[in-house]
Design a protein around this motif. Structure first.
Motif, short mmCIF file in Angstrom:
data_model
loop_
_atom_site.label_atom_id
_atom_site.label_comp_id
_atom_site.label_asym_id
_atom_site.label_seq_id
_atom_site.Cartn_x
_atom_site.Cartn_y
_atom_site.Cartn_z
N GLY A 112 0.85 -1.18 0.00
CA GLY A 112 0.00 0.00 0.00
C GLY A 112 0.89 1.23 0.00
N TRP A 113 0.47 2.27 -0.71
CA TRP A 113 1.31 3.46 -0.84
C TRP A 113 0.40 4.69 -0.84
N THR A 114 0.62 5.58 0.09
CA THR A 114 -0.23 6.76 0.22
C THR A 114 0.61 8.02 0.15
N TRP A 115 0.23 8.91 -0.77
CA TRP A 115 0.85 10.23 -0.87
C TRP A 115 -0.06 11.23 -0.15
N ILE A 116 0.43 11.86 0.91
CA ILE A 116 -0.29 12.97 1.54
C ILE A 116 0.10 14.25 0.82
N GLU A 117 -0.87 15.09 0.52
CA GLU A 117 -0.56 16.30 -0.24
C GLU A 117 0.23 17.29 0.61
N GLY A 118 1.17 17.97 -0.03
CA GLY A 118 1.98 18.99 0.63
C GLY A 118 1.83 20.33 -0.08
N ASN A 119 2.55 21.32 0.38
CA ASN A 119 2.46 22.62 -0.27
C ASN A 119 3.23 22.65 -1.60
N HIS A 120 4.20 21.74 -1.79
CA HIS A 120 4.91 21.66 -3.06
C HIS A 120 4.20 20.75 -4.06
N ASP A 121 3.42 19.80 -3.58
CA ASP A 121 2.77 18.82 -4.47
C ASP A 121 1.31 18.63 -4.06
N ASN A 126 1.20 10.81 -11.07
CA ASN A 126 1.00 9.71 -12.00
C ASN A 126 1.96 8.56 -11.71
N LEU A 127 2.10 8.20 -10.45
CA LEU A 127 3.09 7.19 -10.08
C LEU A 127 2.50 6.13 -9.16
N GLY A 128 1.22 5.89 -9.25
CA GLY A 128 0.60 4.86 -8.44
C GLY A 128 0.36 5.31 -7.02
N GLY A 129 -0.36 4.49 -6.28
CA GLY A 129 -0.70 4.83 -4.91
C GLY A 129 -1.92 5.72 -4.83
N SER A 130 -2.37 6.00 -3.61
CA SER A 130 -3.50 6.88 -3.38
C SER A 130 -3.01 8.25 -2.92
#
Length: 226
Positions: A112-121, A126-130
């Motif tokens: 499982g892979w989760t990206w939490i949003e930041g101020n830079h992103d 487009n690299l998989g994960g949620s």
């Protein structure tokens, strides 16, 4: 709150969750099979070059990925949570060299892979994960930037560093910051810089009895330098 200082990792309990601060600046939560990293800043050198900034070594993303791969091999974590500013700009993910994109995809495989949003992103990659604004797991809430009212909050953003005086010399080291209500992770990415704990807003955000958990070969906690 703090339990022990052991070689290779620092064990502590935060809001009843047993956690481990790793030498690299990653956070391991074995009960959740989770590895947490913050402020990877993939593509930092590419963004700096694009905008005429200071020249940085072009392999900083590869160095960060190697560090992450090592921590995943060590912990065998099945879920990775990236606490924002994983990419140095919203469009950098697609601009990474193919080798680095494939490396990220390989690390994601079977996890499982989760990206939490930041101020830079702030947008999906487009690299998989949620991709989420924040995530709550049991007693802990994970977000990019700490809040004044957060409880059981785990965040990043500030790249905290502790500055120490030792035998007449000034030394600095990236660190975790920990108090009763919040835990702030150091920047995980290579060449990311940092904010000293004596600086605002860290000096005012963290409670008087806050601790700094120093990264390095044997992570260990000290009173947060002020």
């Amino acid at each position: 709150m703090v339990r022990l200082c052991a070689a290779m990792s620092y064990a502590f309990t935060f809001h009843d969750a047993p956690l481990f601060a790793l030498p690299s600046g990653a956070l391991h939560w074995p009960d959740r099979d989770l590895l947490v990293v913050s402020d990877l800043h993939f593509g930092k050198s590419a963004r700096a070059a694009r905008h005429g900034g200071a020249a940085l070594p072009p392999y900083e993303t590869r160095e960060t990925l190697l560090r992450l791969e090592t921590d995943l091999d060590t912990t065998q974590a099945r879920h990775v949570l990236c606490l924002g500013d994983s990419f140095d700009a919203p469009d950098i993910g697609a601009a990474l060299p193919e080798e680095e994109q494939l490396w990220i995809t390989r690390l994601q495989a079977g996890r499982g892979w989760t990206w939490i949003e930041g101020n830079h992103d702030p947008g999906p990659m487009n690299l998989g994960g949620s991709h989420l604004a924040q995530l709550t797991l049991g007693p802990l809430t994970f977000r990019h930037i700490a809040t004044d009212t957060g409880r059981g909050e785990v965040s990043g953003h500030y790249h905290p560093k502790a500055r120490l005086a030792l035998r007449g010399r000034s030394l600095s080291r990236p660190c975790f910051l920990l108090d009763e209500h919040r835990l702030i992770l150091p920047a995980y990415g290579a060449y990311t810089g940092g904010l000293f704990t004596q600086s605002a807003p860290l000096a005012t955000l963290m409670q008087p009895k806050a601790q700094a958990i120093l990264t390095g070969p044997t992570p260990c906690a000290i009173p947060m330098p002020r």
